[in-house]
Scaffold this active site. Structure first.
Site, mmCIF file in Angstrom:
data_model
loop_
_atom_site.group_PDB
_atom_site.id
_atom_site.type_symbol
_atom_site.label_atom_id
_atom_site.label_comp_id
_atom_site.label_asym_id
_atom_site.label_seq_id
_atom_site.Cartn_x
_atom_site.Cartn_y
_atom_site.Cartn_z
ATOM 1 N N GLU A 12 42.824 43.624 53.009
ATOM 2 C CA GLU A 12 42.305 42.267 52.814
ATOM 3 C C GLU A 12 43.336 41.225 53.243
ATOM 4 O OE1 GLU A 12 39.516 42.817 48.826
ATOM 5 O OE2 GLU A 12 41.684 42.851 48.579
ATOM 6 N N ASP A 202 29.629 43.463 50.742
ATOM 7 C CA ASP A 202 28.437 44.279 50.459
ATOM 8 C C ASP A 202 27.476 43.481 49.599
ATOM 9 O OD1 ASP A 202 30.955 45.222 48.732
ATOM 10 O OD2 ASP A 202 29.191 45.212 47.438
#
Ligand code: ADE
Length: 240
Positions: A12, A202
């Site tokens: 990330e 997601d």
């Protein structure tokens, strides 16, 4: 301004680390596994800001995710670095029924826990939910950068049980992660403001298998996160 990013996963943070060329300060947190990267940023007003990026580090060969690691890293970092603002940035699950999309980046307007079921009176229920304050400038920043806002909802699992969903729906959770409220908990104790910048990997209501969808979209969402974080930092530091 002294800005401290708390980010769980190297994947990330990496696009962001590469962009700023932040240097690792080796063993800064030893014996804790957290990693510190630091650089300074020149503002148009002549002021120099410090940008610190703290990762939770690893155990058992993988990045430490979840509330325990996030609390540990946040406390250690605040005690040692004395930031003006903590920014918890990372990926999250979104809900398409609430307008989320893959790699859409949000600013948090609130935060809560969704998997702490403590029976009893209002006080225990309130503690379990958390609902810690976010930085008072978050809404103005989101408005100026034209970024959507949402409520961060934190739990210790990537998946979602029906009882989690019930609490999320009852309390307006939108951005499902594994660290946000834990970082905010420590910030509330340390009287340090917190800002959330979260990118969707997601969709919790898409019917897809979460880990597969998360893995497939991690690079794209982290790229979008980097681009938004650059805008956030430019805004906060008046970067030249
Ligand atoms: N991080 C990215 N997606 C997530 C999800 N669905 N739940 C918790 N944390 C996440």
């Amino acid at each position: 301004m002294n800005i401290l990013y708390i980010i769980a996963m190297q994947a990330e943070a990496q696009p962001f680390i590469d962009h700023y060329g932040v240097q690792e300060v080796k063993d800064f947190f030893a014996p804790l596994p957290c990693k510190l990267y630091q650089t300074s940023i020149k503002g148009a007003n002549g002021e120099t800001s410090t940008l610190s990026v703290v990762l939770n580090g690893q155990q058992h060969g993988s990045d430490l995710v979840g509330c325990e690691a996030a609390s540990m890293a946040t406390l250690a970092a605040i005690e040692r670095l004395h930031p003006d603002l903590v920014i918890n940035s990372g990926t999250c699950g979104g809900f398409q029924s609430r307008g989320a999309d893959i790699a859409k980046v949000y600013i948090g307007n609130a935060c809560m826990f969704h998997d702490r079921r403590v029976p009893g009176d209002d006080q225990w229920g309130t503690q379990a939910l958390g609902n810690y304050p976010v930085w008072e400038g978050a809404e103005a920043l989101a408005g100026q950068l034209h970024l959507p806002m949402g409520k961060v909802t934190t739990g210790s699992s990537l998946d979602m049980q029906p009882c989690d969903l019930k609490i999320i729906q009852e309390n307006g959770g939108e951005l499902k992660d594994m660290e946000g409220a834990a970082v905010a908990f420590v910030c509330s104790l340390m009287a340090t403001p917190i800002l959330f910048v979260k990118s969707v990997t997601d969709l919790c209501d898409s019917g897809a298998e979460t880990f597969e969808e998360f893995s497939r979209n991690l690079a794209k969402a982290s790229q979008a996160l980097k681009e938004t974080n650059i805008r956030v930092i430019d805004h906060l530091t008046n970067a030249v």
